[in-house]
Design an enzyme around this catalytic site. Structure first.
Site, PDB file in Angstrom:
ATOM      1  N   GLY A  12     -12.404 -48.250 -11.062  1.00 49.92           N
ATOM      2  CA  GLY A  12     -12.791 -47.062 -10.312  1.00 49.92           C
ATOM      3  C   GLY A  12     -14.158 -47.120  -9.654  1.00 49.92           C
ATOM      4  N   ARG A  66      12.359 -45.736 -12.416  1.00 50.34           N
ATOM      5  CA  ARG A  66      11.334 -45.733 -11.366  1.00 50.34           C
ATOM      6  C   ARG A  66      11.428 -44.441 -10.542  1.00 50.34           C
ATOM      7  NH1 ARG A  66       6.704 -48.691 -11.321  1.00 50.34           N
ATOM      8  NH2 ARG A  66       5.778 -48.315  -9.287  1.00 50.34           N
ATOM      9  N   VAL A  93       3.345 -49.426  -5.703  1.00 50.74           N
ATOM     10  CA  VAL A  93       4.066 -49.272  -4.435  1.00 50.74           C
ATOM     11  C   VAL A  93       4.440 -47.800  -4.322  1.00 50.74           C
ATOM     12  CG1 VAL A  93       6.108 -49.946  -3.124  1.00 50.74           C
ATOM     13  CG2 VAL A  93       4.928 -51.633  -4.546  1.00 50.74           C
ATOM     14  N   LEU A  94       3.958 -47.149  -3.264  1.00 45.88           N
ATOM     15  CA  LEU A  94       4.165 -45.704  -3.151  1.00 45.88           C
ATOM     16  C   LEU A  94       5.622 -45.360  -2.881  1.00 45.88           C
ATOM     17  CD1 LEU A  94       1.251 -44.195  -1.039  1.00 45.88           C
ATOM     18  CD2 LEU A  94       1.401 -44.529  -3.495  1.00 45.88           C
ATOM     19  N   ASN A 108      -5.964 -46.179   2.520  1.00 47.44           N
ATOM     20  CA  ASN A 108      -6.055 -47.205   1.484  1.00 47.44           C
ATOM     21  C   ASN A 108      -7.231 -48.123   1.792  1.00 47.44           C
ATOM     22  OD1 ASN A 108      -5.094 -48.939  -0.708  1.00 47.44           O
ATOM     23  ND2 ASN A 108      -4.425 -50.356   0.898  1.00 47.44           N
ATOM     24  N   HIS A 110      -8.410 -51.993   1.322  1.00 42.08           N
ATOM     25  CA  HIS A 110      -7.893 -53.319   0.995  1.00 42.08           C
ATOM     26  C   HIS A 110      -9.038 -54.333   1.081  1.00 42.08           C
ATOM     27  CE1 HIS A 110      -4.964 -56.466   0.421  1.00 42.08           C
ATOM     28  NE2 HIS A 110      -5.616 -57.145   1.352  1.00 42.08           N
ATOM     29  N   ASP A 147       1.427 -46.672   5.934  1.00 39.94           N
ATOM     30  CA  ASP A 147       2.763 -46.409   6.475  1.00 39.94           C
ATOM     31  C   ASP A 147       3.794 -47.070   5.563  1.00 39.94           C
ATOM     32  OD1 ASP A 147       2.743 -49.080   7.059  1.00 39.94           O
ATOM     33  OD2 ASP A 147       2.715 -48.844   9.240  1.00 39.94           O
ATOM     34  N   GLU A 148       5.029 -47.220   6.042  1.00 37.56           N
ATOM     35  CA  GLU A 148       6.106 -47.718   5.177  1.00 37.56           C
ATOM     36  C   GLU A 148       5.908 -49.164   4.726  1.00 37.56           C
ATOM     37  OE1 GLU A 148       6.511 -45.800   7.774  1.00 37.56           O
ATOM     38  OE2 GLU A 148       7.699 -44.086   7.069  1.00 37.56           O
TER      39      GLU A 148
HETATM   40  C1  GAR Z   1     -10.758 -52.965  -5.028  1.00 41.90           C
HETATM   41  O1  GAR Z   1     -11.309 -54.211  -4.708  1.00 41.90           O
HETATM   42  C2  GAR Z   1      -9.703 -52.588  -4.004  1.00 41.90           C
HETATM   43  O2  GAR Z   1     -10.033 -52.983  -2.709  1.00 41.90           O
HETATM   44  C3  GAR Z   1      -8.517 -53.332  -4.531  1.00 41.90           C
HETATM   45  O3  GAR Z   1      -8.570 -53.135  -5.922  1.00 41.90           O
HETATM   46  C4  GAR Z   1      -9.944 -53.043  -6.328  1.00 41.90           C
HETATM   47  C5  GAR Z   1     -10.129 -51.816  -7.194  1.00 41.90           C
HETATM   48  O4  GAR Z   1     -11.432 -51.757  -7.734  1.00 41.90           O
HETATM   49  N1  GAR Z   1      -7.289 -52.849  -3.935  1.00 41.90           N
HETATM   50  C6  GAR Z   1      -6.285 -53.641  -3.590  1.00 41.90           C
HETATM   51  O5  GAR Z   1      -6.272 -54.837  -3.804  1.00 41.90           O
HETATM   52  C7  GAR Z   1      -5.112 -52.930  -2.917  1.00 41.90           C
HETATM   53  N2  GAR Z   1      -4.219 -53.877  -2.296  1.00 41.90           N
HETATM   54  P1  GAR Z   1     -12.041 -50.402  -8.300  1.00 41.90           P
HETATM   55  O6  GAR Z   1     -11.039 -49.822  -9.291  1.00 41.90           O
HETATM   56  O7  GAR Z   1     -13.314 -50.821  -8.995  1.00 41.90           O
HETATM   57  O8  GAR Z   1     -12.302 -49.459  -7.135  1.00 41.90           O
END
Ligand code: GAR
Length: 197
Positions: A12, A66, A93-94, A108, A110, A147-148
């Site tokens: 987090g 699920r 996966v949403l 999101n 990434h 998106d999807e």
């Molecule tokens: C972050 O690096 C985020 O970008 C990644 O998970 C980590 C969560 O860290 N998300 C993905 O890889 C989504 N495809 P956090 O819990 O410390 O914020």
């Protein structure tokens, strides 16, 4: 006031960056109305609670199918009455129904420069391992609408980060978080909250 629901799976730190930015006034006109985690033990839930933010776990382990988990997740999001759903390290996966009902209202973060190192199987540390395996000299992070598809929605913000010789996946992940993720995710929320997107 933009009401946001933040979905998390782990540590987090991105949630923390959002909460800190609200406190510091770099995100304005925004309130976190709920934090949802698919993982009961996510430290992110503790971060939310320590700030007095409503924090709930919706774990697939508590549902027989699920479909039932998907319904519970969507119900928890709807109940928050959020205007925007922020996926901040949410490794689920949403449900399609959620993507349809919240079109243009889910963003999101990434940890790469999309379209590099994204899509199915690219999450967390794996993204940085792949970047190192390929030998790129620059990576970064992307905030995009959901998106999807997987990591296919319209891009809102990107920030580049240098890969240094001697990096391993962990040092690279940390630098991408510090220099990119913790900056552009709050920035994107602030833009949406203030109509400047
Ligand atoms: C972050 O690096 C985020 O970008 C990644 O998970 C980590 C969560 O860290 N998300 C993905 O890889 C989504 N495809 P956090 O819990 O410390 O914020």
């Amino acid at each position: 006031m933009l009401k946001i629901c933040v979905c998390v799976s782990g540590g987090g730190t991105n949630l923390q960056a959002i909460m800190d930015a609200i406190d510091a006034g770099t995100i304005t006109n925004t309130k976190i109305v709920r934090v949802i985690s698919n993982n009961k033990n996510a430290f992110a839930l503790e971060r939310a609670k320590s700030k007095g933010v409503d924090a709930v776990a919706v774990s697939p382990k508590d549902y027989e199918t699920r479909e039932l988990f998907n319904e519970a997740l969507l119900a928890a999001v709807k109940e928050s009455e959020a205007d925007l759903v922020v996926l901040a390290g949410f490794l689920v996966v949403l449900p399609e129904k959620m993507i349809q009902e919240y079109k243009g209202k889910i963003i999101n973060i990434h940890p790469s420069l999309i379209p590099s190192f994204c899509g199915t199987g690219y999450y967390g540390l794996r993204v940085h391992e792949a970047a190192l395996e390929r030998g790129v000299k620059v990576t970064g992070a992307t905030v995009h609408f959901v998106d999807e598809g997987t990591d296919t929605g319209p891009i809102i913000l990107q920030k580049a980060v240098e890969v240094l010789s001697g990096d391993d996946a962990k040092t690279l992940q940390q630098r991408v978080m510090e220099q990119a993720e913790w900056k552009i995710l709050p920035q994107a929320i602030n833009m949406i909250a203030n109509g400047t997107l």
